[in-house]
Design an enzyme around this catalytic site. Structure first.
Site, PDB file in Angstrom:
ATOM      1  N   GLY A   1      36.240  -1.864  40.484  1.00 54.18           N
ATOM      2  CA  GLY A   1      37.299  -2.749  40.414  1.00 54.18           C
ATOM      3  C   GLY A   1      36.521  -3.967  39.453  1.00 54.18           C
ATOM      4  N   SER A   2      36.638  -5.273  39.652  1.00 55.45           N
ATOM      5  CA  SER A   2      36.336  -6.347  38.909  1.00 55.45           C
ATOM      6  C   SER A   2      34.721  -6.560  38.791  1.00 55.45           C
ATOM      7  CB  SER A   2      37.086  -7.697  39.102  1.00 55.45           C
ATOM      8  OG  SER A   2      38.542  -7.457  38.748  1.00 55.45           O
ATOM      9  N   THR A   3      34.058  -5.795  39.829  1.00 54.17           N
ATOM     10  CA  THR A   3      32.813  -6.154  39.660  1.00 54.17           C
ATOM     11  C   THR A   3      31.999  -5.480  38.595  1.00 54.17           C
ATOM     12  OG1 THR A   3      32.202  -4.208  41.068  1.00 54.17           O
ATOM     13  CG2 THR A   3      32.504  -6.299  42.396  1.00 54.17           C
TER      14      THR A   3
ATOM     15  N   LYS B   1      33.173  -5.784  35.460  1.00 55.75           N
ATOM     16  CA  LYS B   1      33.089  -6.744  34.577  1.00 55.75           C
ATOM     17  C   LYS B   1      31.688  -7.502  34.066  1.00 55.75           C
ATOM     18  CE  LYS B   1      38.032  -7.975  35.409  1.00 55.75           C
ATOM     19  NZ  LYS B   1      38.787  -8.811  35.940  1.00 55.75           N
TER      20      LYS B   1
END
Length: 487
Positions: free
Chosen positions: A217-219, A221
């Site tokens: 997920g957004s980790t 990013k």
């Protein structure tokens, strides 16, 4: 008359030679193979009749010991803390073998390692049975207990690392199991426990921290931001496209922001602010500008695609290649979706490398191997090992500041700790249509001379909002970081 006698003597000599050769083969050439056969009961009696070394944690508490029992095997393995350390210690079972540290360090625990040869030779001369060596883990009991309590029985995992050394300070996987049920010498009870554990759909025997692969997920990013900064074409203040929806190539589908709005005025947002609010469209757009090769290379520098042993085995985290990242899939991979998969350990390594000014340290569970009793002479003591440099020092410090903004004013405010510098990144990972997402939080914290990096994943977190990792997993990370900083 002499001729028949000579023939008979030749036959007797041949038979004697054949008997001598077969005996020699069995006793010397095939001895190791025969001893190692699972069905060799003499081998089982010999192995279980030897006092196995203890598995200890920092401070000297034993989490696996051998207790003398009144049966033909003489010793039985016991695990005083039960499920708390089970995913790490593993089990030592008559029927089902070994797992975890019990398997990875079996040679020293059983006393058969080459390093113990001279000590075992001394025992042989004195008539004593060889004894296994003790293995002390890097785990901090206070941090481990804090992680266990904070996860509170929810499915998921927590990993805490020392960024400077790679030492694993805590590693929790939930649900867990009681290894004593597999170590018992009661065959029927052992089989019943094994059947129950393997039939449990929640997979309690799996160490989710090292063996489960989740979409990050957004980790992820953080990896995309690192690639952008390392390219030299972007700074924390660089303007990115951050519309409400991002048009994707080769499809009519679009990438949307969870909040349903643009990430900034005029559909633009700075790189730092995009990370702070976890803007999907900005990072999807950024991934398209950087390209799949740059993202794959950067992910590899953090540890994706590398085989790892700590010394227990670790599943390989992967960044997609080929068709799995072509066309519209590139934007999704840049935000940790699509075919991206990572272990919680790998996600903790990302924060640890950023906190360590860009240097990735090899995670390690074993602090030392020593003579039995815990206070004996040290036989082996691993040194910290660098795996490589993920980003430059300058990029790492920029990322540190950006992650600190996430905690001070962004989606990770629930990880704030008074008197400590904390940086983090939330994540909410989709893994199927109509299924609740995984809630992520990865972070680092510094207070005085103490430093820690943490990753938390909670399965089936609840909602689809990007900040949900901040609401559910960030408080867990905060509790773990506080225990590490104040311990």
């Amino acid at each position: 008359m002499n001729r028949p006698l000579r023939r008979l003597s030749l036959v007797v000599a041949f038979l004697f030679f054949a008997l001598f050769a077969s005996t020699t083969w069995v006793q010397f050439v095939s001895a190791g193979t025969l001893n190692a056969m699972p069905g060799n009961s003499r081998q089982l009696y010999s192995e279980f009749g030897r006092e196995r070394g203890a598995i200890l944690v920092q401070g000297g508490a034993a989490v696996a010991t051998s207790q003398r029992v009144d049966d033909p095997y003489e010793f039985q393995r016991t695990y005083p803390a039960g499920p708390l350390y089970a995913p790490l210690t593993g089990y030592y079972s008559l029927r089902y073998g070994t797992a975890g540290i019990e398997r990875a360090e079996n040679d020293v625990l059983s006393g058969s390692a080459d390093e113990l040869f001279y000590r075992n030779l001394s025992s042989l001369l004195t008539g004593e049975k060889p004894q296994g060596a003790d293995v002390t883990l890097t785990l901090q009991p206070r941090v481990q207990q804090a992680a266990w309590d904070a996860l509170a029985g929810r499915k998921g995992a927590v990993v805490a690392l020392d960024p400077r050394t790679g030492d694993v300070l805590a590693m929790v996987s939930s649900p867990s199991y009681d290894p004593n049920t597999l170590a018992t010498h009661d065959g029927a009870a052992q089989e019943q426990a094994w059947t129950r554990l393997n039939g449990d759909e929640d997979d309690p025997l799996v160490n989710r921290a090292t063996s489960a692969l989740y979409p990050p997920g957004s980790t992820f990013k953080l990896v995309t931001a690192a690639a952008a900064l390392e390219s030299g074409d972007y700074t924390a203040d660089s303007a990115l496209a951050g519309p409400q929806e991002l048009d994707l190539p080769q499809t009519s589908n679009t990438l949307k922001n969870d909040e349903g709005t643009a990430c900034g005025p005029n559909d633009q947002v700075s790189l730092a602010d995009a990370l702070k609010i976890s803007c999907n469209t900005a990072f999807g757009w950024l991934g398209e500008q950087l390209g799949a090769d740059a993202l794959e290379e950067q992910a590899g520098k953090f540890g994706f695609g590398q085989s790892l042993s700590i010394p227990t085995s670790v599943a390989t985290s992967r960044y997609p290649t080929g068709d799995d990242v072509a066309g519209p899939l590139l934007a999704y991979s840049a935000i940790g979706q699509g075919s991206d998969v990572a272990t919680p350990l790998q996600v903790a390594m990302i924060s640890a490398a950023i906190a360590n000014d860009g240097v990735v340290m090899k995670p390690n569970l074993v602090a030392k191997v020593s003579e039995a009793g815990g206070s004996g002479s040290v036989i082996e003591q691993p040194s910290p090992q660098e795996l490589g440099r993920a980003v430059s020092t300058g990029t790492a410090r920029t990322l540190q500041q950006m992650m600190e903004l996430v905690v001070s004013r962004g989606t990770g405010t629930r990880a704030q700790i008074d008197g400590a510098t904390v940086g983090g990144k939330t994540g909410t990972a989709q893994h199927g249509v109509g299924l609740p997402p995984y809630a992520w939080f990865t972070s680092f914290a510094e207070k005085g001379d103490r430093e820690v990096a943490v990753a938390v994943v909670i399965e089936d977190g609840g909602t689809t909002e990007s900040a949900y990792g901040g609401r559910l997993s960030a408080p867990v990370a905060k509790t773990v970081m506080e225990a590490a900083l104040d311990g």
